[in-house]
Design a protein around this motif. Sequence first.
Motif, PDB file in Angstrom:
ATOM      1  N   PHE A 173       5.286  -3.790  10.441  1.00  0.00           N
ATOM      2  CA  PHE A 173       4.735  -5.058  10.263  1.00  0.00           C
ATOM      3  C   PHE A 173       4.060  -5.301   8.751  1.00  0.00           C
ATOM      4  O   PHE A 173       4.293  -6.175   8.120  1.00  0.00           O
ATOM      5  CB  PHE A 173       3.734  -5.402  11.284  1.00  0.00           C
ATOM      6  CG  PHE A 173       2.978  -6.562  11.050  1.00  0.00           C
ATOM      7  CD1 PHE A 173       3.541  -7.844  11.477  1.00  0.00           C
ATOM      8  CD2 PHE A 173       1.720  -6.829  10.392  1.00  0.00           C
ATOM      9  CE1 PHE A 173       2.971  -9.191  11.341  1.00  0.00           C
ATOM     10  CE2 PHE A 173       1.032  -8.115  10.349  1.00  0.00           C
ATOM     11  CZ  PHE A 173       1.781  -9.235  10.952  1.00  0.00           C
ATOM     12  N   ARG A 174       3.358  -4.138   8.437  1.00  0.00           N
ATOM     13  CA  ARG A 174       2.611  -4.245   7.127  1.00  0.00           C
ATOM     14  C   ARG A 174       3.596  -4.073   5.972  1.00  0.00           C
ATOM     15  O   ARG A 174       3.649  -4.575   4.866  1.00  0.00           O
ATOM     16  CB  ARG A 174       1.969  -2.951   7.167  1.00  0.00           C
ATOM     17  CG  ARG A 174       0.372  -2.946   7.944  1.00  0.00           C
ATOM     18  CD  ARG A 174      -0.586  -1.979   7.530  1.00  0.00           C
ATOM     19  NE  ARG A 174      -0.180  -0.567   7.746  1.00  0.00           N
ATOM     20  CZ  ARG A 174      -0.147   0.056   8.978  1.00  0.00           C
ATOM     21  NH1 ARG A 174      -0.480  -0.402  10.013  1.00  0.00           N
ATOM     22  NH2 ARG A 174       0.236   1.384   8.983  1.00  0.00           N
ATOM     23  N   ARG A 175       4.898  -3.219   6.242  1.00  0.00           N
ATOM     24  CA  ARG A 175       5.781  -3.187   5.243  1.00  0.00           C
ATOM     25  C   ARG A 175       6.708  -4.639   5.167  1.00  0.00           C
ATOM     26  O   ARG A 175       6.973  -4.995   3.967  1.00  0.00           O
ATOM     27  CB  ARG A 175       7.054  -2.112   5.398  1.00  0.00           C
ATOM     28  CG  ARG A 175       6.501  -0.818   5.501  1.00  0.00           C
ATOM     29  CD  ARG A 175       7.464   0.457   5.698  1.00  0.00           C
ATOM     30  NE  ARG A 175       7.280   1.790   5.285  1.00  0.00           N
ATOM     31  CZ  ARG A 175       7.800   2.888   5.648  1.00  0.00           C
ATOM     32  NH1 ARG A 175       9.050   2.604   6.232  1.00  0.00           N
ATOM     33  NH2 ARG A 175       7.461   3.909   5.292  1.00  0.00           N
ATOM     34  N   ALA A 176       6.676  -5.226   6.036  1.00  0.00           N
ATOM     35  CA  ALA A 176       7.624  -6.615   6.084  1.00  0.00           C
ATOM     36  C   ALA A 176       6.478  -7.639   5.145  1.00  0.00           C
ATOM     37  O   ALA A 176       6.969  -8.169   4.478  1.00  0.00           O
ATOM     38  CB  ALA A 176       7.827  -7.137   7.545  1.00  0.00           C
ATOM     39  N   LEU A 177       5.172  -7.456   5.435  1.00  0.00           N
ATOM     40  CA  LEU A 177       4.136  -8.314   4.637  1.00  0.00           C
ATOM     41  C   LEU A 177       4.243  -7.893   3.338  1.00  0.00           C
ATOM     42  O   LEU A 177       4.199  -8.886   2.404  1.00  0.00           O
ATOM     43  CB  LEU A 177       2.825  -8.119   5.274  1.00  0.00           C
ATOM     44  CG  LEU A 177       2.696  -8.774   6.603  1.00  0.00           C
ATOM     45  CD1 LEU A 177       1.240  -8.328   6.893  1.00  0.00           C
ATOM     46  CD2 LEU A 177       2.839 -10.337   6.749  1.00  0.00           C
ATOM     47  N   ALA A 178       4.611  -6.671   2.825  1.00  0.00           N
ATOM     48  CA  ALA A 178       4.369  -6.168   1.553  1.00  0.00           C
ATOM     49  C   ALA A 178       5.747  -6.768   0.821  1.00  0.00           C
ATOM     50  O   ALA A 178       5.675  -7.070  -0.393  1.00  0.00           O
ATOM     51  CB  ALA A 178       4.272  -4.618   1.457  1.00  0.00           C
ATOM     52  N   GLN A 179       6.898  -6.654   1.431  1.00  0.00           N
ATOM     53  CA  GLN A 179       8.002  -7.086   0.835  1.00  0.00           C
ATOM     54  C   GLN A 179       7.869  -8.401   0.606  1.00  0.00           C
ATOM     55  O   GLN A 179       8.169  -9.183  -0.584  1.00  0.00           O
ATOM     56  CB  GLN A 179       9.269  -6.891   1.898  1.00  0.00           C
ATOM     57  CG  GLN A 179      10.493  -7.229   1.332  1.00  0.00           C
ATOM     58  CD  GLN A 179      10.755  -9.052   1.520  1.00  0.00           C
ATOM     59  OE1 GLN A 179      10.454  -9.558   2.448  1.00  0.00           O
ATOM     60  NE2 GLN A 179      11.434  -9.463   0.375  1.00  0.00           N
ATOM     61  N   LYS A 180       7.367  -9.381   1.439  1.00  0.00           N
ATOM     62  CA  LYS A 180       7.296 -10.899   1.165  1.00  0.00           C
ATOM     63  C   LYS A 180       6.272 -11.123   0.028  1.00  0.00           C
ATOM     64  O   LYS A 180       6.612 -11.871  -0.893  1.00  0.00           O
ATOM     65  CB  LYS A 180       6.726 -11.468   2.446  1.00  0.00           C
ATOM     66  CG  LYS A 180       6.420 -13.062   2.293  1.00  0.00           C
ATOM     67  CD  LYS A 180       6.375 -13.737   3.388  1.00  0.00           C
ATOM     68  CE  LYS A 180       6.322 -15.023   3.339  1.00  0.00           C
ATOM     69  NZ  LYS A 180       6.127 -15.881   4.810  1.00  0.00           N
ATOM     70  N   ALA A 181       5.179 -10.192   0.181  1.00  0.00           N
ATOM     71  CA  ALA A 181       4.188 -10.421  -1.118  1.00  0.00           C
ATOM     72  C   ALA A 181       4.690 -10.077  -2.479  1.00  0.00           C
ATOM     73  O   ALA A 181       4.558 -10.758  -3.424  1.00  0.00           O
ATOM     74  CB  ALA A 181       2.764  -9.500  -0.793  1.00  0.00           C
ATOM     75  N   PHE A 182       5.556  -8.878  -2.612  1.00  0.00           N
ATOM     76  CA  PHE A 182       6.241  -8.705  -3.822  1.00  0.00           C
ATOM     77  C   PHE A 182       7.136  -9.863  -4.377  1.00  0.00           C
ATOM     78  O   PHE A 182       7.076 -10.074  -5.475  1.00  0.00           O
ATOM     79  CB  PHE A 182       6.944  -7.180  -3.716  1.00  0.00           C
ATOM     80  CG  PHE A 182       6.126  -6.120  -3.947  1.00  0.00           C
ATOM     81  CD1 PHE A 182       5.338  -6.048  -5.198  1.00  0.00           C
ATOM     82  CD2 PHE A 182       5.914  -5.102  -2.922  1.00  0.00           C
ATOM     83  CE1 PHE A 182       4.533  -4.895  -5.266  1.00  0.00           C
ATOM     84  CE2 PHE A 182       5.093  -4.017  -2.993  1.00  0.00           C
ATOM     85  CZ  PHE A 182       4.416  -3.589  -4.181  1.00  0.00           C
ATOM     86  N   ALA A 183       7.963 -10.311  -3.424  1.00  0.00           N
ATOM     87  CA  ALA A 183       8.923 -11.368  -3.633  1.00  0.00           C
ATOM     88  C   ALA A 183       8.088 -12.587  -4.008  1.00  0.00           C
ATOM     89  O   ALA A 183       8.508 -13.293  -5.367  1.00  0.00           O
ATOM     90  CB  ALA A 183       9.754 -11.772  -2.376  1.00  0.00           C
TER      91      ALA A 183
END
Length: 530
Positions: A173-183
């Motif tokens: 879940f945290r990795r998915a949030l991080a991907q969106k944040a970097f994007a």
Amino acid sequence: MSQKLLPIARALISVSDKTGLIDFASALAARNVEIVSTGGTHRALVAAGIAARDVSELTGFPEMMDGRVKTLHPKVHGGLLAIRENPEHEAAMLAHGIAPIDLLVVNLYPFEATVAKGADFDECVENIDIGGPAMIRAASKNFDSVSVVVDVADYARLLAELDAQGGKTRLAFRRALAQKAFARTAVYDSGISNWLAAQIGEAAPDYRGFGGHKLETLRYGENPHQAAAFYANEQPSFGLATAKQIQGKQLSYNNVGDTDAALELVSEFEPARTAAVAIIKHANPCGVAQAANLTEAYRLALRSDPVSAFGGIIALNRTLDAETAREIIKIFTEVIIAPDASEEARAIIATKLNLRLLLTGGLPDPRRQELTFRSVNGGFLVQGRDNALVDDMELKVVTKRAPSAAELEDLKFAFRVAKHVKSNAIVYAKGGATVGIGAGQMSRVDSSRIAAQKALEAAQTAGLSESLAKGSVVASDAFFPFADGLLAAADAGATAVIQPGGSLRDSEVIEAADAAGLAMVFTGTRHFRH
């Protein structure tokens, strides 16, 4: 992958868009999460009766320099970047009084919206967020230990995760949030860099970025084996990305491309001056017309190529009315796009459940300046949008005979349409309507012949004895390199020609036009469309 469940005990919230903030923060507080916040966010929380520490209590420094400096501090970034269970990091936190931050909630200063509303240079600069992206990138890099939320739409998603995991979050879940944040920060920075490049007049900067936010995941791309999605940027213009779908099936990838092409074409016609309709098939117009009302314009556009119009995309430059709606539903149509539609027209379209009706609220500005890009193997091409309009061009009569007033109006109309036809493009027009279109051929002569054949077939379908090209005018998107393409138009019955000019053999082409009794004008502007 290990679940690596981590609890959220402390959250830092700093948001420009405060939509849903109070409910979200209340839900966190109810789950015993300590909240730290900044500036306006802190004031909003306190006013709502939610316990929250000001970030200055955490850092020991007040906000300064008009709020430009408030979170750029080791006690913020240390709390975000510290790796949990790393002895060295834990020792540094203990030595310097740095408390861990388990959740970062940030949405950025509204730079894109500020540019979109036409704000001046200084206001745009002040809306460039620095602390927000820095915190987002810090938290995202440390996704093993920190959850980061950059989208109001993810508040409910985070709360659901906490409920499902007993107040904790999973690594996935945290990795998915991080991907969106970097994007998100990538899109934000791209918008800033492209805006600044335009401000300083740099048409080809050394680095170029593009980005957008997803409107929807599409069923597939051009073909079923290709994945696809539809993204929107922050361009301040009416368009397909801002349209509201009133009814009908989900748009496909090809629908999106074709509908955009139709809207771009019809936006060339000012609704206050004339009603206009464009029918598109496979990104090419098969019929375009202008008239006193939409119903007549639609009938004329359909007459141009009724066979190709089946299953096409229809764009209108005025509010869809009931009479036009009744005409349109007589044949199978994939999409209708218009600025608006009357209630009666909507009810008529609703009888065709799968027919997509899109309303934009307005038309794109055909003169707008923006970048377009397309991918190539290993990179992409970038160029300015073709926003040249025939109304702004200085037309030059190059033949002995000048076009009549009626011919000149049709010439302008035909050239306006040719701009939106794939090259090589030839467009026959008469009476404010296309009567034959030749698109995408390797030879301009072939395009001319195909357009003439289309005009003949349209006449036969309408029960007429002679080709619709008789007495028409013809437009070419680029110069005639030889006289043969022009002579093919003359043979089809065209009486006047509009083209950019600029060929080494212009004199030969002009002589051929004079010999055939044609009037010809040069625009000096080419409209290649590949």
